[in-house]
Design an enzyme around this catalytic site. Sequence first.
Site, mmCIF file in Angstrom:
data_model
loop_
_atom_site.group_PDB
_atom_site.id
_atom_site.type_symbol
_atom_site.label_atom_id
_atom_site.label_comp_id
_atom_site.label_asym_id
_atom_site.label_seq_id
_atom_site.Cartn_x
_atom_site.Cartn_y
_atom_site.Cartn_z
ATOM 1 N N GLU A 28 41.083 38.100 55.845
ATOM 2 C CA GLU A 28 40.611 39.354 55.257
ATOM 3 C C GLU A 28 41.218 40.554 56.005
ATOM 4 O OE1 GLU A 28 39.380 40.453 52.709
ATOM 5 O OE2 GLU A 28 38.296 42.283 53.149
ATOM 6 N N HIS A 43 52.969 25.372 64.711
ATOM 7 C CA HIS A 43 53.535 24.565 63.618
ATOM 8 C C HIS A 43 54.434 25.410 62.721
ATOM 9 C CE1 HIS A 43 51.108 21.138 64.746
ATOM 10 N NE2 HIS A 43 50.080 21.957 64.850
ATOM 11 N N LYS A 73 41.271 48.425 41.089
ATOM 12 C CA LYS A 73 39.981 48.032 41.662
ATOM 13 C C LYS A 73 39.419 46.798 40.955
ATOM 14 C CE LYS A 73 36.439 48.298 44.296
ATOM 15 N NZ LYS A 73 36.634 47.763 45.655
ATOM 16 N N CYS A 97 42.917 49.741 33.715
ATOM 17 C CA CYS A 97 42.804 50.828 32.740
ATOM 18 C C CYS A 97 41.357 51.306 32.602
ATOM 19 C CB CYS A 97 43.276 50.338 31.379
ATOM 20 S SG CYS A 97 44.939 49.692 31.417
ATOM 21 N N ASN A 142 41.708 48.913 26.583
ATOM 22 C CA ASN A 142 41.758 48.153 27.841
ATOM 23 C C ASN A 142 41.850 46.679 27.490
ATOM 24 O OD1 ASN A 142 41.278 50.497 29.183
ATOM 25 N ND2 ASN A 142 39.311 49.901 30.062
ATOM 26 N N GLY A 143 42.589 45.902 28.295
ATOM 27 C CA GLY A 143 42.703 44.469 28.037
ATOM 28 C C GLY A 143 44.129 44.115 27.662
ATOM 29 N N LYS A 172 43.501 43.394 54.242
ATOM 30 C CA LYS A 172 43.191 44.834 54.323
ATOM 31 C C LYS A 172 44.420 45.598 54.793
ATOM 32 C CE LYS A 172 40.316 45.156 52.472
ATOM 33 N NZ LYS A 172 39.444 44.170 51.895
ATOM 34 N N GLU A 194 47.249 45.622 52.056
ATOM 35 C CA GLU A 194 47.014 46.338 50.789
ATOM 36 C C GLU A 194 46.980 47.849 50.949
ATOM 37 O OE1 GLU A 194 42.254 45.255 50.347
ATOM 38 O OE2 GLU A 194 43.386 45.592 48.535
ATOM 39 N N TRP A 229 47.042 51.275 33.484
ATOM 40 C CA TRP A 229 47.663 50.508 34.567
ATOM 41 C C TRP A 229 48.642 49.563 33.872
ATOM 42 C CZ3 TRP A 229 47.920 45.354 36.335
ATOM 43 C CH2 TRP A 229 48.258 45.194 37.688
ATOM 44 N N ARG A 279 39.943 53.017 39.805
ATOM 45 C CA ARG A 279 40.249 51.671 39.294
ATOM 46 C C ARG A 279 41.737 51.361 39.345
ATOM 47 N NH1 ARG A 279 35.895 49.615 36.152
ATOM 48 N NH2 ARG A 279 37.326 48.255 35.056
HETATM 49 C C1 AGP Z 1 40.400 43.438 48.208
HETATM 50 O O1 AGP Z 1 40.341 44.554 48.993
HETATM 51 C C2 AGP Z 1 40.650 43.633 46.773
HETATM 52 N N1 AGP Z 1 39.994 44.718 46.204
HETATM 53 C C3 AGP Z 1 40.657 42.359 45.938
HETATM 54 O O2 AGP Z 1 41.174 41.307 46.666
HETATM 55 C C4 AGP Z 1 39.295 41.936 45.312
HETATM 56 O O3 AGP Z 1 38.440 41.433 46.267
HETATM 57 C C5 AGP Z 1 39.588 40.910 44.205
HETATM 58 O O4 AGP Z 1 40.375 41.510 43.214
HETATM 59 C C6 AGP Z 1 38.337 40.356 43.595
HETATM 60 O O5 AGP Z 1 37.570 41.354 42.982
HETATM 61 P P1 AGP Z 1 36.079 41.111 42.571
HETATM 62 O O6 AGP Z 1 35.295 40.876 43.820
HETATM 63 O O7 AGP Z 1 35.655 42.375 41.862
HETATM 64 O O8 AGP Z 1 36.051 39.923 41.671
#
Ligand code: AGP
Length: 615
Positions: free
Chosen positions: A488, A511, A610, A2, A97-98, A492, A495, A73, A27
């Site tokens: 990673e 395995h 984000k 949010c 927010n929260g 990527k 997501e 969100w 975000r």
């Molecule tokens: C990855 O592309 C994501 N954006 C996500 O995994 C991110 O790295 C994770 O939420 C941690 O965020 P931060 O580094 O802001 O703590």
Amino acid sequence: MCGIVGAIGATDCTPFLLQGLRTLEYRGYDSAGLAVLDNGLQRARAKGRVAELEARVAEQQLQGQVGIAHTRWATHGVPAEHNAHPHVSAGLAVVHNGIIENYEALREKLQALGYAFTSDTDTETIAHLIHACLNGELDGEAPSADLFSAVQCAVAYLQGAYALAVISEDETDTLIVARQGSPLMLGVAEDGHYAASDASALLSVTKRMMYLENGDVARLTRDAIYLKDVSGQPVERDIVTSSLSANAVELGEFSHYMQKEIFEQPQALGNTLEMISGAGKLEPGIFGAEAAEVFQQVDSVLIIACGTSSYAGMTARYWVEQVAGLPCNVEIASEYRYRVSVANPRQLVVVISQSGETADTFAALEHAKAQGHTHTLAICNVPESAIVRETALRFITRAGPEIGVASTKAFTTQLSALFLLTLLLAKAHQRLDEADEKAYLDELRHLPVAVKNVLALEPSIKAWSRHFANKHHALFLGRGRHYPIALEGALKLKEISYIHAEAYPAGELKHGPLALVDAEMPVVVVAPNDELLEKLKANMQEVSARGGQLYVFADGGSQVTSSEGVNVLQMPEHYGLLSPVLHVVALQLLSYHVALVKGTDVDKPRNLAKSVTVE
Ligand code: AGP
């Protein structure tokens, strides 16, 4: 997640509020809303994008000199207009927010007082609570004298995290804000005062910012800010000039923020490593004044993070153990925070977070401290963030704002910071001689150029992307310090293209996951020319023998050749311990181009945010 913006000035604030919301779109959100004071409280809300809210604001001809706005969100209640903020109670409106953890009990209490709820959110309880405080309906309390006191009264009932902005048609010259756990900052400008949950949303009006502390409640008028701290005492907070620039968050010549941020990596690495540009040797002071002493005292390292940041930690584990000779563990923050573990006061706890606001990482840090850890260090991209303020040592990466949900330049700059940390720990434990230190520093300094050479491979990677776009699954393989890079790469791809992707250490293939391999399964292999290459080649044979389609990122000199079912992309020469930094850039480009072919929303993938500021 949010986002909040608020304003009080002498002219119509709706253009600022809408612009602020557009800045916060990155975000992640699923509905948006806005309220202004103009002959009473006026509100517009819409499910979907800010553009839809903008159309409603124009249709309803909303304008006003005092206003609040929000991108939501969904957590409590589906994404829908009736759940979008602001939430109102009679003539007052709240954005939040929260998460309010005790909202169910509060809701029952308020319903018993006769308040009717129109949403499924936890936020609506806050609006009614403030109203009940104003009316003196709660637990025999006297009616609050004004909106400021009513917000103070209401937040005393809240458990959980919040950043709030509140307006009321009964006080047309006031904007009240409060924070606990969730970030909120104020913008101090000539023409009025502003509030936002993210500094980038304030840059269009001012760079002069005031960061609220936990427990602060503030009254903003056109020309004054009045603050009380958690104990109810009047307090002043410093005004700082943000180093962010408005064009750092603009797209410029690029089609997507992710693309921009992938291509900014040479610059981001150069900026992050600037302090070693002319240095013949490393000084621990780059991690904080007490770092020299702490690095000598510690006997092991515990890295805590989420998502991509945790993969940076997993890569660093290989470096710390090999180069510094210290035991190193990596923990997922959301697990660690609830796990009973044995604290070692001589361990260095390293939290990694791009945003510095990730709720689980922050809570894990608090948990580590509560368990008896004393040596804490943050690696973070946002200097003013909550996590940075809670650790004794820190290293601020200089990646610049990262807008795309998929982390790219934040990851590679985290890796560069972790490599610096490794070298300093090695030095502190007499594991690094001068010649090796100089050689590693030279490699770090050359890293931006080496990354540029990988970016030049984009046309070939783009050509591969078409092979992936119609697939439902993909496997990523790596070994040693490139296994976290395979993880990673898989993250990527999943997501932003929504293709199910899993990563395995290549030795694990037989395995279990080998059962999945057939002609429909693309298998991406991170194949540096390192000590494990021959083992990896054997694993590739296992895939080929089952008809799997290999996509191999091989260093120059790896001698892996293309053949039927084996596609090879020749990377630059092997880059030693720092090779993960180069290989991940190639995987970022692959996922970006697959998402483009699939036509997904690259910068704002579905369901994701984000900054994950709730657990
Ligand atoms: C990855 O592309 C994501 N954006 C996500 O995994 C991110 O790295 C994770 O939420 C941690 O965020 P931060 O580094 O802001 O703590």
